[in-house]
Scaffold this motif. Structure first.
Motif: not given
Lengths: 122, 403
Positions: B309-330
């Motif tokens: 889960h720590a890795a996922l959290r990191l990747l989601y932070d990165l993704l939210a920077e790249q593509a802050p869509s509603l889907g990604v942020l949720t």
């Protein structure tokens, strides 16, 4: 391929044309843009237009001419000038349109010209 | 040769070669509708000729010749064409070598369909029809759109491509990333959204997952130096690998965390991992590589038995920077909750625009999970009910109701 570039202006920018303080910068922007197109040899022809107050619109309804003071479309942006350009494709036309000073505050419409009418019986 | 065999050969050729043939026929004229009409005539001619004369060595070359004849005919205002010449050309085409060494213009066709001058909402359907030859009804079905309106909009888009002078070529180097993003976005839309909760349209019979993957493979093959193309294909393959685990024997929805990893397709996972590694080597970690990496972390549960889960959290932070869509942020909020940080999850959900989450099912699923975690059971139940009301897939609706 030939495209028409229809350039609109806002009332503010039309006013800049005659404003002693704003006019030099206004015209310098257009001169640079037109100069760059001329250098690239893409202009077939083109003109600026007098402001919308000088427009007159005519319609014939029930056989009667109706003459109206002003342009045909009542909108915030009005036609300010046009160019016919000769470029290979829409993408190139859009690249030129993006350089028009008015693109960043009004709009530029690009339309291909109709090809020449096919000769009858040919 | 009997008629069935000829029909089968013609259908086979039409399916596998549709995009290549349309691309070749339209690349000069820009007339996609005209190319499709010509191809349909060629297909009809094949059904007449092949039962009598046998299937040619290269059905594709034969169809191309016949379609060019049809195009020429249309161009001459349907003046009667010299039948003897036409027949001679078809006989020559029967001897043509297989079409494997033809230039593949399909990529140009993809980029034209996803051109910024084309209405964004019609880009995906256009690609599916023009490059893959799917009919409007099938596309409308898969994308939940009205078939009649879809047909009209496709016709309009093709007319625009023909008349407006769109460039029929690969974008120039500096434009490539932005234009490619449009193409990838459209393919991803065809694949369908979500695989572990939200809409699962692409997974249903008649969905477009297979077609989307085929397009993804085409892009990776033709643009080997574009890491994002690899990212998208890796993402789709990881999701595809879980197809068999997403429903239990009774057809009930199984969320990702409860899936039996033994049911995941190892070959697809391995291919996805390889693509992800190749893509990551470029050093530019774009949106789709990021999403693929997230799915890769989930995939590792098949070997390690746990989710990092720590890795996922990191990747989601990165993704939210790249593509802050509603889907990604949720999805990021859900990942924060999974990672054991409900306060961060709550803040992430609270930051979403209220007007847009009203009808966004994943938001309510995530909010329900958060509230349950916080022990606010009545509110959790309320959120869950809203999620149920926004769910399209009956299996997921049942799942949310039982949960």
């Amino acid at each position: 391929m030939q495209f028409m570039m229809l350039l609109t202006e806002t009332a503010t920018e039309f006013a800049h044309r005659d404003d002693p303080e704003k006019a030099p910068a206004y015209w310098a922007g257009w001169t640079a843009f037109i100069g760059a197109m001329a250098q690239a040899g893409v202009i077939v022809r083109g003109d600026g237009l007098q402001p919308p107050y000088s427009a007159t619109t005519l319609r014939i309804r029930d056989g009667k001419p109706l003459v109206q003071d002003g342009p045909f479309a009542d909108s915030k942006e009005q036609l300010g000038g046009y160019f016919i350009i000769e470029v290979p494709d829409l993408d190139t036309a859009l690249a030129w349109a993006a350089r028009a000073p008015s693109a960043s505050y009004a709009a530029v419409e690009i339309r291909p010209l109709l090809p020449p009418m096919p000769s009858l019986g040919g | 040769m009997n008629e069935d065999a000829a029909r089968y050969a013609a259908e086979q050729a039409a399916r596998t070669a549709h995009g290549r043939l349309v691309a070749r026929l339209a690349s000069r004229s820009r007339d996609i509708a005209g190319a499709e009409d010509a191809l349909a005539e060629a297909f009809a001619a094949a059904l007449r000729h092949w039962p009598l004369r046998g299937v040619p060595a290269s059905p594709e070359a034969w169809l191309l010749t016949a379609a060019r004849n049809a195009q020429r005919n249309a161009g001459r205002h349907r003046r009667v064409q010299n039948a003897a010449i036409r027949d001679l050309e078809l006989r020559q085409a029967e001897l043509s070598a297989p079409a494997s060494d033809w230039p593949d213009d399909r990529l140009k066709l993809l980029f034209v369909c996803a051109h910024p001058a084309i209405d964004a909402a019609i880009r995906t359907p256009l690609m599916l029809q023009v490059v893959l030859g799917l009919d409007a009804a099938r596309i409308a079905n898969a994308l939940l759109l009205a078939p009649a309106a879809m047909g009209q909009r496709l016709v309009r888009a093709k007319a625009k491509i023909r008349d407006a002078g769109l460039r029929f070529a690969l974008p120039e180097r500096e434009e490539m990333p932005a234009r490619l993003a449009e193409v990838l976005e459209a393919i991803y839309a065809a694949y369908g959204t979500g695989w572990d909760g939200a809409g699962t349209l692409a997974q249903q019979p008649g969905g477009l997952a297979e077609e989307a993957i085929a397009l993804g493979r085409l892009l990776v093959a033709e643009l080997p130096d574009q890491p994002e193309a690899k990212g998208l294909l890796a993402l789709m393959l990881h999701c595809e690998a879980r197809r068999g685990a997403r429903r239990d024997a009774e057809g009930r929805f199984v969320p990702l965390v409860r899936q039996d990893t033994r049911l995941w397709a190892r070959a697809s996972m391995a291919e996805a991992e390889q693509l992800l590694m190749d893509g990551a080597r470029a050093g530019r970690f774009g949106r789709f590589l990021c999403e693929a990496a997230i799915q890769s972390v989930h995939a590792q549960r098949a070997t390690t038995g746990r989710t990092d889960h720590a890795a996922l959290r990191l990747l989601y932070d990165l993704l939210a920077e790249q593509a802050p869509s509603l889907g990604v942020l949720t999805a990021r909020a859900a990942a924060l909750l999974e990672a054991g940080d409900p306060r961060a999850a709550e803040a992430a959900l609270a930051a979403l625009p209220a007007a847009r989450v009203v009808s966004y099912q994943p938001f309510w699923v995530t909010r329900a999970a958060l509230l349950r975690h916080q022990g606010r059971l009545a509110e959790a139940d309320e959120a869950r009910r809203r999620a149920v009301g926004l769910t399209e897939d009956p299996a997921i609706r049942d799942f949310l109701q039982e949960d």
